[in-house]
Design a protein around this motif. Structure first.
Motif, mmCIF file in Angstrom:
data_model
loop_
_atom_site.group_PDB
_atom_site.id
_atom_site.type_symbol
_atom_site.label_atom_id
_atom_site.label_comp_id
_atom_site.label_asym_id
_atom_site.label_seq_id
_atom_site.Cartn_x
_atom_site.Cartn_y
_atom_site.Cartn_z
ATOM 1 N N UNK A 39 0.896 -1.267 0.008
ATOM 2 C CA UNK A 39 -0.083 -0.107 0.002
ATOM 3 C C UNK A 39 0.797 1.409 0.001
ATOM 4 N N UNK A 40 1.975 1.246 0.732
ATOM 5 C CA UNK A 40 2.828 2.394 0.829
ATOM 6 C C UNK A 40 3.476 2.531 -0.482
ATOM 7 N N UNK A 46 5.258 6.813 2.841
ATOM 8 C CA UNK A 46 5.378 6.077 4.119
ATOM 9 C C UNK A 46 4.288 6.128 5.181
ATOM 10 N N UNK A 47 3.754 5.266 5.514
ATOM 11 C CA UNK A 47 2.561 5.325 6.440
ATOM 12 C C UNK A 47 2.939 5.183 7.797
ATOM 13 N N UNK A 48 3.971 4.328 8.257
ATOM 14 C CA UNK A 48 4.145 3.723 9.410
ATOM 15 C C UNK A 48 5.536 3.760 9.440
ATOM 16 N N UNK A 49 6.206 4.084 10.640
ATOM 17 C CA UNK A 49 7.246 4.060 11.058
ATOM 18 C C UNK A 49 7.664 2.828 11.960
ATOM 19 N N UNK A 50 8.408 1.850 11.592
ATOM 20 C CA UNK A 50 8.555 0.576 12.374
ATOM 21 C C UNK A 50 9.937 0.363 12.953
ATOM 22 N N UNK A 51 10.096 0.097 14.251
ATOM 23 C CA UNK A 51 11.239 -0.412 14.659
ATOM 24 C C UNK A 51 11.026 -1.605 15.488
ATOM 25 N N UNK A 60 2.001 11.850 7.064
ATOM 26 C CA UNK A 60 1.198 11.607 6.016
ATOM 27 C C UNK A 60 0.123 10.242 6.255
ATOM 28 N N UNK A 61 0.858 9.527 7.008
ATOM 29 C CA UNK A 61 0.034 8.536 7.483
ATOM 30 C C UNK A 61 -1.038 8.608 8.476
ATOM 31 N N UNK A 62 -0.850 9.559 9.434
ATOM 32 C CA UNK A 62 -1.848 10.240 10.075
ATOM 33 C C UNK A 62 -2.947 10.704 9.257
#
Length: 303
Positions: A39-40, A46-51, A60-62
């Motif tokens: 989807x991204x 980028x919708x989510x930042x993942x760690x 932008x995801x919000x």
């Protein structure tokens, strides 16, 4: 754009976890991650930042989530409404309530609602903050006092006064105040106010008296305030709905009953049900709203 991916993204955001979203949706975590990554790519953002330890929305995801959430709610509500016509109403209702009225008003309401709709799961949070419907995942809110103008829909369920009460033992020991100006000579129990001095305002016909209060004890919950009052610790301001049984059972007596106590500039406070103006609200929300309105119409409370 893959609508299933958008639905999975919404679940991840609401659950704040890929694994929890997987448990809710029944979709493997690897599949959820792959679909959101695709989807991204499709959206080129980028919708989510993942760690390994944290997951959060990008800006932008919000924006994407807030813009797509109403459409998702419409789809889910339409699906739920279609199912409701064939089966007993079920689902989850996320409800925000004001603290301090649980015993007198809200838990009796919810008890009777659950008797009529046993398949509905209630998730309730008591808070003095006005939570946001989309951002905080709230379906319905019960709120006090004047409501800010918004696009939400509100119905006043019940109105009540705040009154002064004391225990019979306290009055026997310290005497009954005859006028508001007598109160500074008494031990007073107030709602906690860290930043400002407390002031009680009294009205009788066209006369108003404002009294600066130096409390003997302040507490941040009406249940604790009432217990302290019943123990004879002082004179207290409480919602009239909380005191009905204690007054009838002579655990408390009314103080300065010929005066009206003004709270937030109002002689009476209203408890209202608030929900979004989305016409596709689920049957769960619609039935809870109708139940609340009918319940308080039929409930005989002497306030």
């Amino acid at each position: 754009m893959d609508l299933n991916a958008v639905l999975l993204l919404s679940s991840v955001i609401e659950q704040k976890s890929f694994s929890k979203a997987s448990n809710i949706t029944g979709v493997p975590t690897s599949t959820i991650s792959r679909k959101i990554s695709q989807l991204e790519k499709d959206l080129n953002i980028q919708l989510l930042e993942r760690t390994t330890r944290k997951l959060r929305l990008t800006e932008k995801g919000r924006v994407f989530y807030e813009q797509t959430q109403p459409a998702i709610n419409i789809l889910l509500a339409a699906q739920q409404n279609a199912a409701d016509k064939e089966t007993e109403i079920s689902g989850t209702l996320r409800l925000s309530i004001p603290p301090g009225l649980e015993k007198s008003l809200i838990l009796p309401l919810l008890f009777n609602f659950k008797k009529e709709y046993p398949q509905i799961c209630l998730k309730v949070i008591a808070t003095g903050n006005n939570l946001k419907f989309v951002e905080d995942g709230i379906d319905v809110a019960l709120r006090l006092g004047k409501l800010a103008d918004s696009n939400n829909i509100a119905h006043t369920l019940i109105e009540y006064e705040h009154i002064l009460v004391a225990s019979p033992d306290y009055i026997k020991q310290y005497g009954m105040p005859l006028e508001p100006t007598d109160l500074p000579n008494h031990r007073l129990i107030c709602a906690t106010n860290w930043l400002n001095d407390t002031r009680w305002r009294f009205l009788k016909k066209d006369k108003m008296v404002s009294i600066d209060i130096k409390e003997s004890i302040s507490l941040n919950h009406y249940v604790a305030m009432q217990l302290a009052t019943e123990k004879g610790m002082g004179i207290c301001e409480l919602p009239s709905v909380n005191c009905i049984d204690a007054l009838q059972n002579k655990k408390l007596v009314s103080v300065l009953s010929t005066w009206n106590l003004s709270v937030y500039g109002e002689n009476k406070l209203g408890l209202s049900i608030v929900y979004t103006s989305n016409r596709y609200n689920s049957a769960v929300i619609k039935n809870f709203k109708n139940f609340c309105i009918n319940y308080f119409k039929q409930t005989n409370l002497t306030l």
